[in-house]
Design an enzyme around this catalytic site. Structure first.
Site, PDB file in Angstrom:
ATOM      1  N   TYR A 140      -0.047   1.238   9.253  1.00 33.72           N
ATOM      2  CA  TYR A 140       1.022   0.982   8.595  1.00 33.72           C
ATOM      3  C   TYR A 140       2.338   1.175   9.347  1.00 33.72           C
ATOM      4  O   TYR A 140       2.785   2.013   9.820  1.00 33.72           O
ATOM      5  CB  TYR A 140       1.331   1.928   7.332  1.00 33.72           C
ATOM      6  CG  TYR A 140       2.132   1.950   6.300  1.00 33.72           C
ATOM      7  CD1 TYR A 140       3.199   0.513   6.336  1.00 33.72           C
ATOM      8  CD2 TYR A 140       2.349   2.850   5.665  1.00 33.72           C
ATOM      9  CE1 TYR A 140       4.148   0.458   5.332  1.00 33.72           C
ATOM     10  CE2 TYR A 140       3.384   2.943   4.334  1.00 33.72           C
ATOM     11  CZ  TYR A 140       4.171   1.663   4.281  1.00 33.72           C
ATOM     12  OH  TYR A 140       5.179   1.450   3.352  1.00 33.72           O
ATOM     13  N   LYS A 168      -0.439  -3.436   8.231  1.00 39.09           N
ATOM     14  CA  LYS A 168       0.417  -3.302   7.092  1.00 39.09           C
ATOM     15  C   LYS A 168       1.794  -3.534   7.759  1.00 39.09           C
ATOM     16  O   LYS A 168       2.471  -2.476   8.096  1.00 39.09           O
ATOM     17  CB  LYS A 168       0.304  -2.450   6.015  1.00 39.09           C
ATOM     18  CG  LYS A 168       1.433  -2.386   4.890  1.00 39.09           C
ATOM     19  CD  LYS A 168       1.275  -1.186   4.150  1.00 39.09           C
ATOM     20  CE  LYS A 168       2.104  -1.357   2.921  1.00 39.09           C
ATOM     21  NZ  LYS A 168       2.375   0.079   2.228  1.00 39.09           N
ATOM     22  N   VAL A 210      -0.733  -5.761   0.612  1.00 39.79           N
ATOM     23  CA  VAL A 210      -0.312  -4.591   0.044  1.00 39.79           C
ATOM     24  C   VAL A 210       0.616  -4.342  -0.834  1.00 39.79           C
ATOM     25  O   VAL A 210       1.699  -4.363  -0.613  1.00 39.79           O
ATOM     26  CB  VAL A 210      -0.180  -3.195   1.114  1.00 39.79           C
ATOM     27  CG1 VAL A 210      -0.234  -1.951   0.391  1.00 39.79           C
ATOM     28  CG2 VAL A 210      -1.433  -3.327   2.301  1.00 39.79           C
TER      29      VAL A 210
END
Length: 305
Positions: A140, A168, A210
């Site tokens: 992330y 992400k 996401v």
């Protein structure tokens, strides 16, 4: 070693909110009901204990309870990823191993919280967590919120860690998608992590989203992504233009409160948050409520497919 590889995770992966009772204790039954709603709407995976999941306000056993309850509710229908956002690398490694023992499908790993690591420290953190379990990992990258930027060049260095399979990307810069592809090709599956860039980044090569507002509008989120993947651009643009004022709620420092209020107004859960966050009040609450109500008033009718 996990058999999950880049390309196995695609589609809409909600960053799922955690449901709390009025006294801020975790409401596991409501949380289970919410993840069932998301799965039944057609999402492709679930990410628990991220920013929207308010994981940083939870004790370790509470996090394990949320994962156990989610796995029970999902019953293997979609992958369940656990967010790993700890203050130290040692704690993150221990948590990663715990999530594997509980039966999670994978992890979404953030840099260590509080301390702003440099590039070498950040990469060492991701490598250590990757080696603490056999689970596949989504890295992330959110320098806007967390202050550590995992650049395309850093991802190229990390490409030798086999369990790092997805990214992400939440740098708020769509150009990063092309820069990552130019640096590492198709080594990682790319996910958009910014709601109001979902369409733009999909055009540049993301294979997943996401999503945050999916907690309030699951059917519309799934439909938008399917239109994008089928390259039905006119329909996708029309739905996206309706959705965008709502998706802007995802990019505010109070995104947790905004999205939880939206999902409560849509009948998908409670707006209760855990301190230090507080429920929205006054003009701010009225403004967000008006945005959500305008979206509901103009909500498109989704034809059966």
């Amino acid at each position: 070693m996990s058999s999950v590889t880049a390309g196995d995770w695609t589609g809409v992966f909600p960053a799922v909110t955690t449901q709390f009772a009025s006294d801020e204790t975790i409401d596991l039954e409501a949380s289970q009901a919410h993840v069932r709603t998301l799965v039944e709407a057609g999402v492709d995976g679930l990410i628990m204990l991220g920013t929207l999941g308010e994981a940083t306000t939870m004790e370790p056993e509470e996090k394990r309870e949320v994962i156990r309850a989610t796995l029970e509710a999902v019953d293997g229908r979609v992958p369940v990823l656990a967010g790993v956002a700890e203050n130290s690398t040692r704690a993150a490694c221990r948590f990663a191993a715990d999530m594997q023992a509980l039966g999670c499908s994978g992890l979404m790993v953030l840099p260590a919280m509080i301390y702003k690591a440099d590039a070498g420290e950040a990469m060492a953190h991701f490598r250590a967590v990757a080696r603490a379990s056999d689970l596949p990992i989504m890295v992330y990258n959110n320098p806007v919120t967390y202050g550590v930027d995992v650049t395309p060049e850093m991802f190229a260095e990390l490409a030798d860690e086999e369990t790092l399979i997805a990214i992400k990307e939440s740098s708020d810069d769509p150009r990063r998608i092309t820069d990552i592809v130019n640096a590492v090709g198709d080594r990682f599956t790319l996910f958009c992590g910014v709601d109001d860039l979902a369409l733009e980044t999909a055009l540049l090569g993301t294979s997943g989203w996401v999503a945050g507002l999916v907690n309030a509008f699951p059917e519309e989120s799934v439909r938008l992504w399917r239109l994008i993947r089928e390259e039905r651009w006119a329909e996708a643009r029309a739905l996206y233009r309706w959705f965008t004022p709502l998706l802007h709620l995802d990019v505010h420092s109070k995104l947790v409160q905004y999205i939880k209020l939206a999902q409560a107004l849509c009948g998908h859960g409670s707006e209760t948050v855990r301190a230090p966050r507080r429920k929205l009040e006054g003009a701010e609450r009225a403004r967000v409520t008006a945005i959500v109500q305008a979206g509901l008033d103009a909500r498109p009718k989704l034809a059966a497919e």
